[in-house]
Design an enzyme around this catalytic site. Structure first.
Site, mmCIF file in Angstrom:
data_model
loop_
_atom_site.group_PDB
_atom_site.id
_atom_site.type_symbol
_atom_site.label_atom_id
_atom_site.label_comp_id
_atom_site.label_asym_id
_atom_site.label_seq_id
_atom_site.Cartn_x
_atom_site.Cartn_y
_atom_site.Cartn_z
ATOM 1 N N HIS A 25 -7.156 10.922 -46.200
ATOM 2 C CA HIS A 25 -8.571 10.880 -46.562
ATOM 3 C C HIS A 25 -8.768 11.777 -47.774
ATOM 4 C CE1 HIS A 25 -12.987 10.958 -44.939
ATOM 5 N NE2 HIS A 25 -12.945 10.827 -46.258
ATOM 6 N N GLY A 72 -15.316 3.971 -50.593
ATOM 7 C CA GLY A 72 -16.755 3.805 -50.450
ATOM 8 C C GLY A 72 -17.540 5.102 -50.474
ATOM 9 N N LEU A 86 -16.569 9.827 -53.813
ATOM 10 C CA LEU A 86 -16.016 8.574 -53.300
ATOM 11 C C LEU A 86 -15.021 8.896 -52.201
ATOM 12 C CD1 LEU A 86 -15.463 5.482 -53.497
ATOM 13 C CD2 LEU A 86 -13.710 6.047 -55.211
ATOM 14 N N HIS A 87 -15.218 8.308 -51.025
ATOM 15 C CA HIS A 87 -14.254 8.440 -49.934
ATOM 16 C C HIS A 87 -13.128 7.451 -50.194
ATOM 17 C CE1 HIS A 87 -16.590 11.042 -47.236
ATOM 18 N NE2 HIS A 87 -17.635 10.452 -47.809
ATOM 19 N N VAL A 88 -11.912 7.946 -50.182
ATOM 20 C CA VAL A 88 -10.719 7.135 -50.415
ATOM 21 C C VAL A 88 -9.832 7.344 -49.200
ATOM 22 C CG1 VAL A 88 -8.737 6.793 -51.932
ATOM 23 C CG2 VAL A 88 -10.950 7.453 -52.907
#
Length: 138
Positions: A25, A72, A86-88
């Site tokens: 994450h 997202g 931004l969450h990756v």
């Protein structure tokens, strides 16, 4: 470069989330302060594309194959900090409760349905069409 920073450009940098919800994450954070995803305009699309590309490359560099990736943004009022990020994620999620924090809602045309989470692709499409990002379908 700070050891916590996995990648950096003039516009943004990549770090690991301190409370990971997935196998991997990461967060991609713009250097310039942008309050949140609801404040974005069409002019911000190049930055969003760069953020997604940096996140994708970071996950690939860490050995996570592309089919496991999620990209997202949370939509206010659901967010932990008031700075765009931004969450990756490389799936799977760490548990079922973490998965519910990132609900993907996609309508037949690919646009976002009712949700407090918008994928990077949905955010870019919405902004390119001149729309605004909200919890409601957009």
């Amino acid at each position: 470069m700070d050891e916590r920073i996995l990648a950096k450009s003039a516009e943004c940098f990549v770090i690991r989330d301190r409370r990971p919800s997935a196998k991997e994450h990461l967060l991609v954070i713009p250097v310039e302060h942008i309050c949140n995803v609801k404040t974005l305009k069409t002019k911000d699309v190049p930055l969003l594309r760069q953020m997604e590309a940096m996140g994708r490359q970071a996950l690939l560099d860490l050995g996570h194959p592309e089919g496991t990736h999620v990209y997202g943004y949370h939509i206010p009022p659901i967010r932990s900090v008031d700075h765009l990020h931004l969450h990756v994620q490389a799936l799977p999620y760490t548990n079922i409760f973490r998965r519910f924090k990132y609900p993907q809602s996609t309508r037949k045309d690919g646009s976002k349905g009712l949700s407090w989470f918008i994928t990077a692709t949905q955010a870019i499409r919405t902004l390119e069409a001149g729309g605004k990002i909200t919890i409601m379908p957009c």
